[in-house]
Design an enzyme around this catalytic site. Structure first.
Site, PDB file in Angstrom:
ATOM      1  N   ARG A 180      34.445  35.042  16.701  1.00 51.95           N
ATOM      2  CA  ARG A 180      34.859  34.921  15.162  1.00 51.95           C
ATOM      3  C   ARG A 180      33.866  34.125  14.442  1.00 51.95           C
ATOM      4  O   ARG A 180      33.519  34.557  13.445  1.00 51.95           O
ATOM      5  CB  ARG A 180      36.196  34.014  15.296  1.00 51.95           C
ATOM      6  CG  ARG A 180      37.368  34.587  14.829  1.00 51.95           C
ATOM      7  CD  ARG A 180      38.665  33.386  15.370  1.00 51.95           C
ATOM      8  NE  ARG A 180      38.273  33.015  16.769  1.00 51.95           N
ATOM      9  CZ  ARG A 180      38.456  33.834  17.708  1.00 51.95           C
ATOM     10  NH1 ARG A 180      39.259  34.994  17.473  1.00 51.95           N
ATOM     11  NH2 ARG A 180      38.369  33.829  18.663  1.00 51.95           N
ATOM     12  N   THR A 181      33.421  32.818  14.977  1.00 51.54           N
ATOM     13  CA  THR A 181      32.405  32.220  14.126  1.00 51.54           C
ATOM     14  C   THR A 181      31.103  32.977  13.658  1.00 51.54           C
ATOM     15  O   THR A 181      30.786  32.820  12.642  1.00 51.54           O
ATOM     16  CB  THR A 181      31.997  31.041  14.732  1.00 51.54           C
ATOM     17  OG1 THR A 181      33.424  30.248  15.093  1.00 51.54           O
ATOM     18  CG2 THR A 181      31.384  30.006  14.102  1.00 51.54           C
ATOM     19  N   LYS A 186      13.870  31.017  29.736  1.00 48.28           N
ATOM     20  CA  LYS A 186      12.306  30.851  30.540  1.00 48.28           C
ATOM     21  C   LYS A 186      12.049  29.344  30.335  1.00 48.28           C
ATOM     22  O   LYS A 186      10.917  28.992  30.751  1.00 48.28           O
ATOM     23  CB  LYS A 186      11.544  31.811  29.793  1.00 48.28           C
ATOM     24  CG  LYS A 186      11.806  33.197  30.082  1.00 48.28           C
ATOM     25  CD  LYS A 186      10.785  34.188  29.163  1.00 48.28           C
ATOM     26  CE  LYS A 186      11.186  35.464  28.922  1.00 48.28           C
ATOM     27  NZ  LYS A 186      10.480  36.108  27.810  1.00 48.28           N
ATOM     28  N   ARG A 226      24.809  26.994  16.751  1.00 51.85           N
ATOM     29  CA  ARG A 226      26.092  26.473  17.860  1.00 51.85           C
ATOM     30  C   ARG A 226      25.166  25.859  19.012  1.00 51.85           C
ATOM     31  O   ARG A 226      24.257  26.844  19.690  1.00 51.85           O
ATOM     32  CB  ARG A 226      26.844  27.455  18.032  1.00 51.85           C
ATOM     33  CG  ARG A 226      27.805  27.225  19.192  1.00 51.85           C
ATOM     34  CD  ARG A 226      29.019  27.962  19.353  1.00 51.85           C
ATOM     35  NE  ARG A 226      29.997  27.843  18.276  1.00 51.85           N
ATOM     36  CZ  ARG A 226      31.226  28.347  18.270  1.00 51.85           C
ATOM     37  NH1 ARG A 226      31.719  29.200  19.241  1.00 51.85           N
ATOM     38  NH2 ARG A 226      32.143  28.067  17.331  1.00 51.85           N
ATOM     39  N   HIS A 238      33.040  20.626  14.348  1.00 52.72           N
ATOM     40  CA  HIS A 238      32.854  22.164  13.900  1.00 52.72           C
ATOM     41  C   HIS A 238      33.280  22.261  12.768  1.00 52.72           C
ATOM     42  O   HIS A 238      34.473  22.578  12.219  1.00 52.72           O
ATOM     43  CB  HIS A 238      33.924  23.071  14.760  1.00 52.72           C
ATOM     44  CG  HIS A 238      33.692  24.378  14.967  1.00 52.72           C
ATOM     45  ND1 HIS A 238      33.014  25.053  13.756  1.00 52.72           N
ATOM     46  CD2 HIS A 238      34.214  25.647  15.536  1.00 52.72           C
ATOM     47  CE1 HIS A 238      32.912  26.415  13.965  1.00 52.72           C
ATOM     48  NE2 HIS A 238      33.768  26.599  14.973  1.00 52.72           N
TER      49      HIS A 238
END
Lengths: 308, 180
Positions: free
Chosen positions: A59-60, A87, A109, A137
């Site tokens: 969604r975000t 890596k 995020r 958030h």
């Protein structure tokens, strides 16, 4: 003033009530834009935005990407699972490499609380926090508050219960900050093991009985059990959680009033919310998703103009 | 700060009546014509003209409001971002004759943004521009008005201030101001 007080959106804690109201007024205009036949405006056509996601999201990320495209920004997507992070590259190196390609804004995020704050001290681009671990958030809280304002006319004075896994939820914390700044009363409800020990110090009521919480509130914001963040068992089984804290249509019908049910998604149907409750007329879950695009457009627009 | 009066209340009424007559000359019965006032300040003039036309023609003409904020080309060049206003166009502009109405025409950049913003609502058959004050010799784009209330010679350092009763001012007055 039609300007935000901050250069970044790291958390709701750092912004003012005026900032939130400005974002809402701007989002009203964008909501009108995205309901037109031509849903696009050229405001951000000379801005490049990188969506940097170190954690999964549907969604975000989609919502941000749509918001960016509707503002005509150039968008690059990056997800950790398919990148050189595997890596052993550090966060700062990864982001600096992205910025070397002339990116103006970063939507990030990350699983570590404070990651965007750390980054904001080292790079020049505007940063929008799209969720940092169990911390904040902010855009979710803004769209939740915007949806409440749209549904009930205003947020001030409303009683809002946040129900579920408060301990692991960044949505809960950002919601508490945002709704309190707008003058709402907040209650948190969940099993004692999923409530932070000192949550009461934020000025919220604490309730262990979900029926009492529903009886008290105008709006129930139901949160997901975040199994991915739980290394130990906080309750005996999902079935037991659902039995004590799951919300069903029957419970909503038995209340002698109309309440609004929200959920930030993804829903675990049958755990915190039964299917018939999630799809009932009480639920504004899909309105939240629609508003998410308008609110994120407003945030991007206002932050981009601050770089001038 | 020096102020010079360009239009007062009486002269404004005469000017608006004349603009209405000019509009009627070109659009006769306004069957295919719509008025669009530009946010935030052009809407007062648009409402004024709309009132007069309704009175003369004895029928209602569609009136809409258009906001250009998200289409401006000076975004990120301004200190403080322009604040958006409401778009309210409750009719179809497809194949209609649109008259855009604004109070002051200066560089022409707002009109450019307005034309772009308007296209998002459909493809008009024809677009015309009506302005109360035309600041001559200040255009930065090849844009010319079709109906002009009053043309004024101004320098770019000057400013035109429109005070209308509809905006909450005591009298209708339009000033030319020297910024020092």
């Amino acid at each position: 003033m039609s300007k935000l007080s901050q250069k970044h959106l790291l958390g709701i804690k750092d912004i003012t009530r005026e900032d939130i109201e400005l974002i809402f007024e701007t989002a009203d205009n964008f909501k009108e834009v995205i309901n037109r036949p031509i849903k696009k405006v050229p405001s951000l056509r000379d801005v490049t935005i990188a969506n940097v996601f170190f954690e999964n999201s549907t969604r975000t990320r989609l919502s941000f990407e749509l918001a960016e495209k509707r503002l005509s920004a150039d968008v690059v997507n990056f997800s950790a699972s398919t990148s050189s992070v595997k890596k052993g590259e550090t966060l700062l190196d990864t982001v600096n490499n992205i910025l070397a390609m002339k990116v103006d804004m970063v939507v990030m995020r990350h699983a570590s609380p404070g990651a965007p704050h750390y980054l904001s001290r080292h790079i020049k681009a505007n940063i929008i926090n799209a969720g940092d671990g169990t911390h904040e958030h902010p855009t979710q809280a803004l769209l939740d508050a915007f949806s409440i304002r749209e549904k009930l006319g205003s947020v001030a004075g409303k009683k809002i219960a946040i129900i579920g896994d408060i301990l692991h939820s960044r949505v809960a914390l950002s919601n508490i900050f945002a709704l309190q700044k707008l003058g709402a009363k907040i209650m948190v409800c969940g099993p004692p093991t999923l409530l932070p020990k000192f949550i009461g110090q934020l000025g919220v009521q604490v309730e262990l009985d979900v029926n009492k919480a529903l009886q008290w509130c105008d709006v129930a914001n139901v949160l997901r059990i975040q199994l991915e963040r739980q290394q130990i068992k906080y309750f005996p089984s999902l079935r037991e959680y659902s039995l004590y804290y799951g919300i069903t249509k029957k419970m909503l019908d038995n209340l002698k009033k109309e309440i609004v049910v929200m959920h930030p998604g993804p829903i675990n149907r049958g755990v915190e919310l039964s299917s018939d409750a999630a799809d009932s007329s009480h639920s504004i879950i899909l309105d939240q998703v629609e508003n998410g695009v308008a609110v994120r457009m407003a945030v991007l627009y206002l932050l981009a103009s601050a770089t001038a | 700060m020096q102020k010079k009066l360009i239009l007062d209340s009486d002269l404004l009424d005469i000017t608006v009546s004349r603009l209405c007559q000019e509009l009627i000359e070109n659009h006769t019965d306004f069957k295919e014509t719509v008025l669009i006032g530009m946010q935030p300040r052009g809407i007062y003039l648009a409402e004024h003209i709309h009132r007069n036309l309704t009175k003369i023609l004895k029928r209602d003409i569609p009136l809409g409001y258009l906001d250009t904020t998200f289409h401006r080309d000076d975004f990120r060049r301004r200190e403080i971002p322009a604040k958006a206003s409401e778009n309210r166009i409750p009719f179809i502009i497809e194949e209609k004759k649109v008259v855009l109405v604004d109070d002051v025409l200066f560089t022409g950049r707002t009109i450019r943004a307005a034309m772009e913003a308007m296209i998002a609502f459909g493809r008009p058959a024809k677009v015309e521009l009506l302005v109360l004050i035309d600041r001559k010799y200040n255009r930065e784009l090849p844009i010319a008005p079709d109906y002009v209330g009053k043309a004024v010679n101004t320098m770019s350092t000057q400013k035109v201030l429109v005070e209308l009763q509809a905006q909450g001012h005591k009298h209708n007055k339009i000033w030319l101001i020297n910024k020092d």
